[in-house]
Design a protein around this motif. Structure first.
Motif, PDB file in Angstrom:
ATOM      1  N   HIS A  95      16.219 -12.476  -1.162  1.00  0.00           N
ATOM      2  CA  HIS A  95      16.415 -10.325  -0.650  1.00  0.00           C
ATOM      3  C   HIS A  95      16.835  -9.628  -1.984  1.00  0.00           C
ATOM      4  N   LEU A  96      15.913  -8.562  -1.001  1.00  0.00           N
ATOM      5  CA  LEU A  96      15.435  -7.918  -1.976  1.00  0.00           C
ATOM      6  C   LEU A  96      15.408  -6.495  -1.813  1.00  0.00           C
TER       7      LEU A  96
ATOM      8  N   ILE B 225       7.794 -12.046  -7.660  1.00  0.00           N
ATOM      9  CA  ILE B 225       6.714 -10.581  -7.472  1.00  0.00           C
ATOM     10  C   ILE B 225       7.540  -9.613  -8.230  1.00  0.00           C
ATOM     11  N   ASP B 226       6.953  -9.345  -8.724  1.00  0.00           N
ATOM     12  CA  ASP B 226       5.837  -8.136 -10.413  1.00  0.00           C
ATOM     13  C   ASP B 226       6.602  -9.110 -11.162  1.00  0.00           C
ATOM     14  N   ASP B 227       5.607 -10.412 -11.240  1.00  0.00           N
ATOM     15  CA  ASP B 227       6.024 -11.305 -12.227  1.00  0.00           C
ATOM     16  C   ASP B 227       7.093 -11.955 -12.702  1.00  0.00           C
TER      17      ASP B 227
ATOM     18  N   VAL C  46      11.236 -15.125  -7.342  1.00  0.00           N
ATOM     19  CA  VAL C  46      11.919 -15.483  -6.898  1.00  0.00           C
ATOM     20  C   VAL C  46      12.929 -16.008  -6.049  1.00  0.00           C
ATOM     21  N   ILE C  47      10.731 -17.171  -5.538  1.00  0.00           N
ATOM     22  CA  ILE C  47      11.954 -17.681  -5.126  1.00  0.00           C
ATOM     23  C   ILE C  47      10.985 -19.181  -6.026  1.00  0.00           C
ATOM     24  N   VAL C  48      12.509 -20.156  -6.709  1.00  0.00           N
ATOM     25  CA  VAL C  48      11.562 -21.670  -6.955  1.00  0.00           C
ATOM     26  C   VAL C  48      12.329 -22.810  -5.901  1.00  0.00           C
ATOM     27  N   ASP C  49      11.283 -23.387  -6.383  1.00  0.00           N
ATOM     28  CA  ASP C  49      11.699 -24.779  -5.247  1.00  0.00           C
ATOM     29  C   ASP C  49      11.039 -25.657  -5.756  1.00  0.00           C
TER      30      ASP C  49
END
Length: 868
Positions: A552-553, A534-536, A539-542
């Protein structure tokens, strides 16, 4: 004990040739004789391998590997594209036995097509076989059970008759050459709770066992002639049912004449040791099971039968008897057949064919139940501008349900309404999640690329995003089922990568949860990695370790944010969803704005396979492990409906679920309600046709809709007192058998063949049914029996039903022939008999007290004991 000390070593191809020649020479021999001759050639260790669901090849005997596990609950499942019909509970709502037979025929035809594509005599891995572990005919005794959606409802007679015809469809009309083998499950007395199911012990009375839990299985075996039966996880009175010889041998084989094989539920034998503590080890649990009559282990516990034989727990002759039944089934299926076998010509062109697609639409239409229609709100008038709202309006999972195939071109309700009413007449707002804390696919309204709704998808036929994408398109939402298929037509590999880019549009400030859901294959060594930016910023790396990935943002405004999602399909995982939990107030504001432009509101609410199902990992208010703790509509959706109603515009509620939901507020305040269940690949088109009046709904509820969880007995109790329409004495929200129409039916001239019936003789019951409305339509004619003398009998019991079509202003006489079993009752000891006494029969479009109909009374003189 004899074993082969030095097995003959032959090349696999030569061994197959010799075996095929031998089989051809003995083609006139009975399958059992051929199977026994084959089993006699095996070593003990080879025999043990063949008693497990993943049976290995035996090359020197020309035996290919065969996995017995295949699924076909409402379409050929878990093996790529297939026709996806409504979930089983929706099929039951059709009350149409001929439809169930056609669906079963389609399931086995598509299974046979895929089997043929792999080739006779070749290895068939899991889900590629012809031994189909369906239907699920457990009684849906309590709406809290998450797997109740897989059943045909709460009534033993309805369940049994639908099962009989589904089984006939699966197997075909040639018992010597079945198209596939059906496996009714789970035998017996199995319907939750999901938590603890692997060690649950059922304490049920002889009366309830014989009156409620056994009849559907009896019908499946004695009338449907099912070729297989699956025994359940649970114990009955302290003994696991897969080790109960009184059920599997005495009742099933001797009393009912069952000729097929019994397979365990998956890992049920292992459960006996680990959770039931029935035996100290799997050698003894396995020995007890195979002695009782469980021929095949879904799992690997039967590997310890080698030790069991050596220690004297079981004799080789018992193992040979089970193997003979198993290989007789494989012979009947024509696993080693040549091109002359009856089904050799079924090809892949039959998978999701045009005819099968039409049947999926017909099934979805017939399953829809009209529950309320105040002021003739439905059908909606042409030109109506519709606000489509709700969490189930545009999600794939609420079409496919569980135990499903991959729908090639599924139609969601939003898509169906746009097609039928015109996209310019439809506005959409999601409005709410299914339940608090349960993410839902981000709607198209919150995604944008190049000025259009959705995200740009770039599809690569490699796993490192290198080169030029093979396919570029705009995806309205990221909600895909790619089980055993690839989204890139013509790709030479099933490994691929997808990159989605565009903008995420939060509807307002607040706290958001973004989530990625990957349907993981449960027995894979590795899983598909995903990354969300999100916006480069990542936020999730799996890298494939978790099924539910969340971030959570906090968002301070509603400006667009750049979004990138990378998905790499490198294993056998089955699809991907980009989901969210949005602030409730922001979503409700969006709903209110959307409704302002509309003439009417259609709200798609209910449940989803994410909250009700088999042994789910979910613990949020109202839900626990796939079961429900509260049958009410979740509070977030109730708030959504209240906001919609506040507009003063007509409100149509479409319930999509696999079970009954207490829709008290909707019953009191909505203008119309329909139950659409989980309606399959054509569900959106079917709902649109009903709302538009192109189709006159005629489905009936196969379960009772209770008003409150407080109306239910304790969930863990299997006693039938207070359960289902047969024993519930309260006032239901909507009763079993209930359903409205756009026309009206009238009943007259009830007639009995006699008012004084000698026990043992049949009774003919008839009545005239007239469509006195202005529309053609189907009516589900239901026949109920009431004992006026026996206080222990059910309050009423369904003993017949017919779905009939009547043109407006026409009538027909509907007849039922009741035999001794339909006229019988069960005593406290579990013995069934026709008993002397005073009885009433009622014919109508639903139960007595809840529908228009007619009744007649008669007496039975004498008595007749019936076999179990």
């Amino acid at each position: 004990m004899k074993t082969r000390a030095t097995p003959l070593r032959l090349a696999p191809l030569f061994g197959l040739l010799l075996f095929t020649m031998s089989a051809a020479c003995a083609q006139d021999a009975a399958p059992e004789a051929k199977a026994a001759a084959l089993v006699a050639k095996m070593s003990l260790s080879e025999k043990i391998g063949q008693l497990q669901s993943g049976a290995p090849a035996i090359p020197h005997l020309g035996i290919a590997a065969y996995d017995w596990w295949s699924e076909g609950l409402h379409g050929n499942a878990r093996n790529g594209y297939a026709t996806v019909f409504p979930q089983a509970i929706g099929l039951a709502a059709s009350w149409d036995t001929s439809l169930l037979q056609d669906v079963g025929t389609t399931v086995s035809t598509e299974a046979r097509a895929k089997f043929n594509a792999s080739g006779s005599g070749h290895d068939h891995v899991r889900y590629q076989g012809l031994t189909i572990w369906s239907p699920n005919i457990n009684i849906f005794r309590d709406p809290r059970w998450g797997r109740g959606q897989e059943t045909y409802g709460e009534d033993p007679y309805l369940t049994g008759q639908l099962a009989v015809h589904f089984i006939r469809g699966i197997q075909g009309d040639d018992p010597d050459h079945p198209r596939a083998i059906a496996t009714p499950k789970h035998f017996v007395v199995h319907s939750g709770p999901e938590a603890g199911r692997h060690g649950f012990d059922v304490d049920v009375s002889p009366h309830d066992l014989a009156d409620t839990y056994l009849p559907a299985f009896r019908a499946a075996v004695t009338q449907g002639h099912a070729g297989s039966v699956m025994c359940a996880y649970n114990a009955l009175h302290g003994t696991p049912v897969c080790a109960r010889g009184d059920l599997l041998t005495t009742l099933l084989r001797q009393d009912w004449g069952f000729k097929g094989y019994v397979v365990s539920d998956c890992d049920a034998i292992d459960d006996m040791t680990k959770f039931h503590y029935f035996k100290p080890d799997n050698a003894q649990s396995s020995a007890a099971s195979i002695r009782a009559g469980t021929d095949l282990d879904c799992g690997t516990a039967y590997a310890d039968l080698l030790s069991a034989v050596q220690k004297g727990y079981v004799t080789p002759s018992i193992i040979d008897a089970s193997l003979t039944r198993l290989f007789a089934a494989r012979y009947r299926l024509g696993e080693w057949g040549d091109g002359s076998y009856p089904y050799a010509g079924i090809g892949m062109d039959q998978v999701d064919s045009a005819a099968h697609q039409r049947l999926a639409l017909q099934a979805a239409l017939e399953s829809i139940v009209l529950l309320k229609n105040e002021h003739n709100t439905l059908p909606l008038h042409p030109g109506t501008r519709i606000a489509v709202i709700g969490p189930n309006a545009d999600t794939l999972e609420t079409l496919e349900a569980n135990y499903h195939g991959t729908a090639r071109a599924p139609v969601t309700p939003l898509e169906g309404l746009r097609e039928r009413f015109g996209a310019d007449h439809i506005d959409y707002a999601q409005g709410a999640p299914v339940a608090d804390g349960v993410p839902i696919p981000i709607p198209e309204t919150a995604l944008r690329t190049a000025g259009a709704a959705g995200l740009k998808g770039e599809y690569f036929d490699n796993t490192d995003f290198s080169g030029t994408p093979r396919l570029t398109r705009t995806d309205r939402r990221i909600d895909f089922d790619w089980d055993h298929v690839t989204p890139i037509d013509g790709a030479k590999t099933r490994q691929y990568a997808v990159r989605w880019t565009g903008q995420w549009l939060p509807p307002g400030p607040g706290d958001y949860t973004l989530a990625i859901h990957v349907d993981r294959c449960f027995d894979c060594k590795g899983h598909d990695p995903v990354r969300l930016f999100i916006d480069d910023k990542p936020v999730i790396v799996d890298d494939g370790d978790d099924m539910h990935m969340q971030a959570h943002l906090h968002i301070d405004d509603d400006r667009p944010h750049t979004l990138r999602l990378d998905y790499v399909h490198s294993g056998e995982d089955q699809g991907v969803r980009l989901q969210w939990l949005a602030p409730a107030q922001a979503q409700l504001v969006h709903v209110t704005t959307t409704i302002r432009r509309a003439d009417a509101v259609v709200a798609f609410v209910g449940l989803s396979p994410d909250v009700e199902g088999e042994e789910l990992k979910i613990e949020v208010p109202g839900f626990d492990g796939g079961d429900r703790t509260d049958i009410a509509l979740p509070s977030a959706q109730r708030a959504l409906l209240e906001a919609a109603a506040a507009s003063g515009k007509p409100l149509v509620v479409v319930l999509m679920s696999g079970s009954a939901v207490a829709m008290n507020w909707a019953k009191a305040h909505a203008d119309a309600i329909i139950a659409a269940w989980y309606p399959g690949q054509a569900g959106g088109e079917a709902v649109a046709k009903v709302l538009a009046g192109d189709y006159n709904p005629a489905g009936r509820l196969p379960v009772t809709f209770y008003a409150s969880t407080r109306d239910l007995p304790p969930y863990v109790s299997y006693a039938m007192k207070g359960r289902t329409y047969r024993y519930f004495t309260g006032t239901p929200l909507y009763p079993f058998g209930y359903g409205l129409s756009y026309t009206h039916f009238d009943y007259t001239d009830p007639t009995l063949s006699t008012s004084e019936l000698a026990a043992g003789n049949p009774l003919t019951v008839s009545a005239v049914v007239r469509n006195d409305g202005d529309r053609d339509g189907d009516e589900v004619v239901q026949l109920y029996l009431q004992s006026l003398d026996d206080p222990h009998a059910p309050r009423r019991a369904l003993v017949g039903f017919q779905r009939v079509h009547l043109v407006a202003k026409t009538s027909r006489t509907v007849r039922f022939e009741l035999d001794s079993r339909q006229l019988s009752d069960v005593d406290a000891a579990g013995l069934r008999a026709v008993e002397a006494g005073h009885y009433r029969v009622y014919i109508g479009g639903g139960q007595p007290d809840y529908s228009e109909g007619v009744s007649e009374e008669f007496r039975i003189n004498g008595s007749e004991a019936l076999p179990r």
